[in-house]
Design an enzyme around this catalytic site. Sequence first.
Site, short mmCIF file in Angstrom:
data_model
loop_
_atom_site.label_atom_id
_atom_site.label_comp_id
_atom_site.label_asym_id
_atom_site.label_seq_id
_atom_site.Cartn_x
_atom_site.Cartn_y
_atom_site.Cartn_z
N GLU A 14 0.84 -1.21 0.00
CA GLU A 14 0.00 0.00 0.00
C GLU A 14 0.87 1.26 0.00
O GLU A 14 0.85 2.07 0.92
CB GLU A 14 -0.96 0.00 1.18
CG GLU A 14 -2.11 -0.96 1.00
CD GLU A 14 -3.23 -0.75 2.02
OE1 GLU A 14 -4.37 -1.11 1.70
OE2 GLU A 14 -2.96 -0.23 3.12
N GLU A 74 -6.30 -6.53 -1.70
CA GLU A 74 -6.82 -6.57 -0.34
C GLU A 74 -8.32 -6.34 -0.38
O GLU A 74 -8.80 -5.44 -1.07
CB GLU A 74 -6.19 -5.49 0.55
CG GLU A 74 -4.71 -5.60 0.74
CD GLU A 74 -4.20 -4.63 1.80
OE1 GLU A 74 -5.04 -4.04 2.51
OE2 GLU A 74 -2.98 -4.49 1.91
#
Length: 598
Positions: free
Chosen positions: A173, A280
């Site tokens: 991320e 995710e």
Amino acid sequence: MKTRISSFALRQALLVGAVWCTAGLFSSSALAQSFAKGADTGWLQQMEANGYKFYDEQGVEQDCFAILKAKGINSIRLRVWVNPSMVDWVNGHCSPAEVVTMAMRARNMGLRVMIDFHYSDSWADPGQQTKPAAWAQHSFSQLQADVYDHTLSVMTALKANGVTPEWVQVGNEISNGLLWPEGSTANFAQLTQLLNRGYEAVKAVSPTAKVVIHLDKGNDNAPFRSFFDQLTAHGGKYDVIGLSYYPYWLNQDYTASISGLQYNLNDMASRYGKEVVVAEVGGDCANAPQNVYDMLVAVQNAVFAVPEGKGLGVFYWEPEGYRSFSGYQLSAWDNDGKPSPALNAFLATPTTPPPVTPITNLLTNPGFEANGAATQTPSSWTSWANAPANYAADKTETGGQASTYRLTHWLGTAYQASTYQLKTGLPNGTYTLRAWVLNGGGQKACQLYAKNYGGPEKNLALPVTSAWTQIQLPNIEVTNGQCEVGLWSDANAGNWCSLDNVELFAAAVTSSRQRPEDAAVDAAIYPNPTSGMLMLKLPAGPLATTVRIYTATGKLVLTKKLSSASNPRVDVSGLATGSYRVQLERAGQHVTQQFIKQ
């Protein structure tokens, strides 16, 4: 999004996966078989060491991987930290040696493997990208060597133990970069060099492994374009674009943002020519298992629908993480040791949604790009304000939903303003108004509206959202050949909202499957929007009509057969709030219309 479990921020955003599928032109069945259905299980080894057991629905104790595999999971993702704490069970472990052990175990169970390098001693996410303690004082040149050497070492250890990961995530991320401050997005040239060193180390050991670059908020297109445009300009090397998607942390139902995810997936694949993966995903399985099931099916369908087989799959982050162990609300395991029924979504075969008939947008300059620069007088749009000074509240600026510019209402003092376009010469009929919006909230009123079309004004309040969200006003019944559409704000000082890619189009009346020689079914639906009963007007006659209702992503959620004599109606009160398509089929003829479930 993720932070440390011990902080409140972590409990509002965590991590997960990446995915694979062979590129090129494949049959639908071949793509479905290669589609990655994954789970990140970074906590599993620590949980087992703490005595946690795992049971199937019948209460029989089994290996956690075996239970996941029975639920359709075919891939495992494992995070790796550099020098983690070996006493903090929740925020530590996941050392290179432990990751090799778990990767071997997954391989032995016939599961595919993805490795996620955080380049940190603990959690790395948009809010924190802390360098490993051993690297903290290193120069930028040495940091490049650190990334390469660490990546090479882990990949070599995996290969020596018979594991060749299919996917390797370089950074986790990294919307704001990694290894701060040297690798921040504020210095994209250095960030790119660090990422390229990770890429090169992966390929040196496992040339076939696909390297993933992973950002959060996968339903928000603009930050993805900004990041990958810069990465491309600086010569970044990667194979796959990874996206996180957590409607729970957006404080909205997935139906409000799934169209944004679908748009972003398609745009990333076409704009950069890369494969994409929802790396995710997660939902509140404890309180809303059916909604999470529906969301997971919708997300799989959205990824599967990416053209040219470039949608690789979907990974759930830490489904096995008992909340009593992790404190993580979005785990998919109950504290009785059994999996949530939401995980049954991975048993579903992903499908491509039915094709949608292309629309003709009747508005001019719908994306506010015609002026080629920021302006207070966007071409083809008219502004109004309640005082001369308040015209300054209405402007275009950069940061568009899918291109450069957007319309924004903002002022440092209270204001009333509208930006609108009047379309004349319209054939009388039914129209839909649709737009992408952002909204900071706090206004007395902030609305997308349609008026002056021969009926009462219709308006829709903009949701409060920091990610681009598509909203629509259906069933605008034009009877006087014109329609005014626009954005209206009655705002307090500092309130803001933005609008982009506005569409006004005639409502679809036939499905794409109808043959030219078929006559459309003479039918109508009302009220629209509805919160409970959907009424249908059907032609007279004894023939039965089949009603099928699809979500915005093409999932069939309701089927019912009706006769014209039965006062036809369909109860949709059990459907989640959002946009749906209802298809009516009679004697081989079709009509498809949209409706909103409130």
